[in-house]
Write a protein that holds these residues in place. Structure first.
Motif, PDB file in Angstrom:
ATOM      1  N   ARG A  36     -12.258  -0.473  -8.059  1.00 25.42           N
ATOM      2  CA  ARG A  36     -12.484  -1.906  -8.292  1.00 25.42           C
ATOM      3  C   ARG A  36     -11.170  -2.678  -8.348  1.00 25.42           C
ATOM      4  O   ARG A  36     -11.052  -3.758  -7.773  1.00 25.42           O
ATOM      5  CB  ARG A  36     -13.255  -2.104  -9.591  1.00 25.42           C
ATOM      6  N   VAL A  37     -10.190  -2.127  -9.035  1.00 23.40           N
ATOM      7  CA  VAL A  37      -8.885  -2.795  -9.151  1.00 23.40           C
ATOM      8  C   VAL A  37      -8.224  -2.904  -7.782  1.00 23.40           C
ATOM      9  O   VAL A  37      -7.662  -3.944  -7.437  1.00 23.40           O
ATOM     10  CB  VAL A  37      -7.975  -2.035 -10.152  1.00 23.40           C
ATOM     11  N   ALA A  38      -8.316  -1.849  -6.984  1.00 20.56           N
ATOM     12  CA  ALA A  38      -7.726  -1.868  -5.648  1.00 20.56           C
ATOM     13  C   ALA A  38      -8.417  -2.892  -4.762  1.00 20.56           C
ATOM     14  O   ALA A  38      -7.755  -3.593  -3.972  1.00 20.56           O
ATOM     15  CB  ALA A  38      -7.807  -0.486  -5.017  1.00 20.56           C
ATOM     16  N   ASN A  43      -5.663  -5.055  -1.308  1.00 21.24           N
ATOM     17  CA  ASN A  43      -4.917  -4.085  -0.514  1.00 21.24           C
ATOM     18  C   ASN A  43      -5.903  -3.055   0.046  1.00 21.24           C
ATOM     19  O   ASN A  43      -6.393  -2.200  -0.678  1.00 21.24           O
ATOM     20  CB  ASN A  43      -3.862  -3.411  -1.384  1.00 21.24           C
ATOM     21  N   GLN A  44      -6.177  -3.141   1.356  1.00 15.72           N
ATOM     22  CA  GLN A  44      -7.192  -2.265   1.944  1.00 15.72           C
ATOM     23  C   GLN A  44      -6.771  -0.810   1.931  1.00 15.72           C
ATOM     24  O   GLN A  44      -7.573   0.070   1.635  1.00 15.72           O
ATOM     25  CB  GLN A  44      -7.500  -2.701   3.370  1.00 15.72           C
ATOM     26  N   LYS A  45      -5.531  -0.515   2.224  1.00 12.78           N
ATOM     27  CA  LYS A  45      -5.044   0.869   2.261  1.00 12.78           C
ATOM     28  C   LYS A  45      -5.204   1.527   0.890  1.00 12.78           C
ATOM     29  O   LYS A  45      -5.704   2.650   0.762  1.00 12.78           O
ATOM     30  CB  LYS A  45      -3.579   0.867   2.702  1.00 12.78           C
ATOM     31  N   GLU A  48      -8.904   2.091   0.131  1.00 13.53           N
ATOM     32  CA  GLU A  48      -9.470   3.226   0.864  1.00 13.53           C
ATOM     33  C   GLU A  48      -9.043   4.553   0.252  1.00 13.53           C
ATOM     34  O   GLU A  48      -9.855   5.485   0.156  1.00 13.53           O
ATOM     35  CB  GLU A  48      -9.062   3.173   2.339  1.00 13.53           C
ATOM     36  N   ASP A  49      -7.786   4.657  -0.150  1.00 11.60           N
ATOM     37  CA  ASP A  49      -7.313   5.889  -0.791  1.00 11.60           C
ATOM     38  C   ASP A  49      -8.052   6.146  -2.107  1.00 11.60           C
ATOM     39  O   ASP A  49      -8.498   7.271  -2.371  1.00 11.60           O
ATOM     40  CB  ASP A  49      -5.806   5.818  -1.050  1.00 11.60           C
ATOM     41  N   ALA A  50      -8.177   5.104  -2.921  1.00  9.43           N
ATOM     42  CA  ALA A  50      -8.886   5.244  -4.192  1.00  9.43           C
ATOM     43  C   ALA A  50     -10.356   5.588  -3.953  1.00  9.43           C
ATOM     44  O   ALA A  50     -10.939   6.395  -4.680  1.00  9.43           O
ATOM     45  CB  ALA A  50      -8.763   3.956  -5.002  1.00  9.43           C
ATOM     46  N   PHE A  51     -10.937   4.994  -2.916  1.00  6.69           N
ATOM     47  CA  PHE A  51     -12.342   5.255  -2.593  1.00  6.69           C
ATOM     48  C   PHE A  51     -12.542   6.705  -2.178  1.00  6.69           C
ATOM     49  O   PHE A  51     -13.515   7.340  -2.579  1.00  6.69           O
ATOM     50  CB  PHE A  51     -12.810   4.311  -1.482  1.00  6.69           C
ATOM     51  N   GLN A  52     -11.634   7.250  -1.381  1.00  2.13           N
ATOM     52  CA  GLN A  52     -11.754   8.645  -0.942  1.00  2.13           C
ATOM     53  C   GLN A  52     -11.710   9.599  -2.136  1.00  2.13           C
ATOM     54  O   GLN A  52     -12.488  10.553  -2.216  1.00  2.13           O
ATOM     55  CB  GLN A  52     -10.636   9.001   0.050  1.00  2.13           C
ATOM     56  N   LYS A  53     -10.798   9.339  -3.065  1.00  4.23           N
ATOM     57  CA  LYS A  53     -10.704  10.184  -4.263  1.00  4.23           C
ATOM     58  C   LYS A  53     -11.974  10.064  -5.109  1.00  4.23           C
ATOM     59  O   LYS A  53     -12.524  11.065  -5.577  1.00  4.23           O
ATOM     60  CB  LYS A  53      -9.486   9.793  -5.091  1.00  4.23           C
TER      61      LYS A  53
END
Length: 89
Positions: A36-38, A43-45, A48-53
């Protein structure tokens, strides 16, 4: 309080399980908050990284029965839509 030895053992086991589950639930909430914070930062990158984790953590906890599969699917769907919207903005 339990009088039978097996009941006492079950009480101890259920307490241990409760502690582990609460810790795991907290971890899920933390990863969701990071996504949510990302997303809010735009910041899309990073999102996406936080979403993958988050996705891998949630999927593993669905298999353990800690979170319902439909709830996990809803989280993943909503966040992926929001991340895609970042790129359009």
């Amino acid at each position: 309080m339990a009088n039978i030895k097996a009941a006492k053992k079950d009480a101890v086991t259920s307490e241990q399980r409760r502690k582990k589950n609460s810790s795991r639930r907290s971890m899920i909430r933390t990863f969701i908050k990071k996504v949510r914070v990302a997303i809010m930062s735009g910041n899309q990158k990073k999102a996406e990284d936080a979403f993958q984790k988050m996705q891998s953590i949630i999927d593993s906890h669905v298999n353990k029965g800690l979170i319902h599969k439909n709830k996990a699917a809803r989280y993943k769907s909503n966040f992926s839509l929001k991340i895609r919207k970042i790129c359009k903005i």
